[in-house]
Design a protein around this motif. Sequence first.
Motif, short mmCIF file in Angstrom:
data_model
loop_
_atom_site.label_atom_id
_atom_site.label_comp_id
_atom_site.label_asym_id
_atom_site.label_seq_id
_atom_site.Cartn_x
_atom_site.Cartn_y
_atom_site.Cartn_z
N TRP A 151 1.19 6.53 -6.85
CA TRP A 151 0.05 7.40 -7.09
C TRP A 151 0.45 8.87 -6.93
CZ3 TRP A 151 -2.77 10.56 -3.58
CH2 TRP A 151 -3.97 11.07 -4.12
N LEU A 152 1.25 9.15 -5.88
CA LEU A 152 1.71 10.52 -5.63
C LEU A 152 2.59 11.01 -6.78
CD1 LEU A 152 2.57 10.73 -1.83
CD2 LEU A 152 0.91 12.10 -3.10
N ILE A 153 3.51 10.12 -7.22
CA ILE A 153 4.40 10.49 -8.34
C ILE A 153 3.59 10.81 -9.58
CG2 ILE A 153 6.17 9.60 -9.93
CD1 ILE A 153 7.32 8.06 -7.46
N ALA A 154 2.59 9.94 -9.86
CA ALA A 154 1.74 10.14 -11.03
C ALA A 154 0.99 11.47 -10.91
CB ALA A 154 0.77 8.99 -11.18
N LEU A 155 0.53 11.76 -9.70
CA LEU A 155 -0.22 13.00 -9.46
C LEU A 155 0.66 14.22 -9.68
CD1 LEU A 155 -3.15 13.47 -8.22
CD2 LEU A 155 -1.94 14.09 -6.14
N SER A 174 0.84 -1.21 0.00
CA SER A 174 0.00 0.00 0.00
C SER A 174 0.86 1.25 0.00
CB SER A 174 -0.98 0.04 1.17
OG SER A 174 -0.83 -1.03 2.01
N ILE A 175 1.99 1.21 0.72
CA ILE A 175 2.88 2.38 0.73
C ILE A 175 3.45 2.60 -0.67
CG2 ILE A 175 5.09 3.27 1.60
CD1 ILE A 175 4.36 1.75 4.27
N VAL A 176 3.89 1.51 -1.32
CA VAL A 176 4.46 1.62 -2.66
C VAL A 176 3.42 2.17 -3.64
CG1 VAL A 176 5.33 0.30 -4.64
CG2 VAL A 176 6.28 -0.10 -2.37
#
Length: 98
Positions: free
Chosen positions: A91-95, A84-86
């Motif tokens: 997701w954050l990088i994509a955002l 889940s952390i990965v």
Amino acid sequence: MNSSKKCPQCGQWSRWSQSPSDRCEHCQAILDPQAVERQKARQQREQEEEKRFSIEFIQINPDDSWFTKFYKRIGLGFQIAFASIVSLIIWLIALLAG
Ligand SMILES: [Zn+2]
């Protein structure tokens, strides 16, 4: 967007939709061999990244002893937390990248 490109093989101008798979109308040579190479390299990189982030989850067998089941569950808990952390980081990088 359509444009034309000079064929690197026969030197004639061909219609080119700026896609790496476009071929010369005259000799069927690939119009942009470098783009094909770039695309291949990108696909390879994506596959490697997928491999890196894929996790093999621990399988708990019904015939495992209570002790084996116990530590397998703990390991699985860590794996799920890690996954889940990965995925959150991805997701954050994509955002941020978008
Ligand atoms: Zn050609």
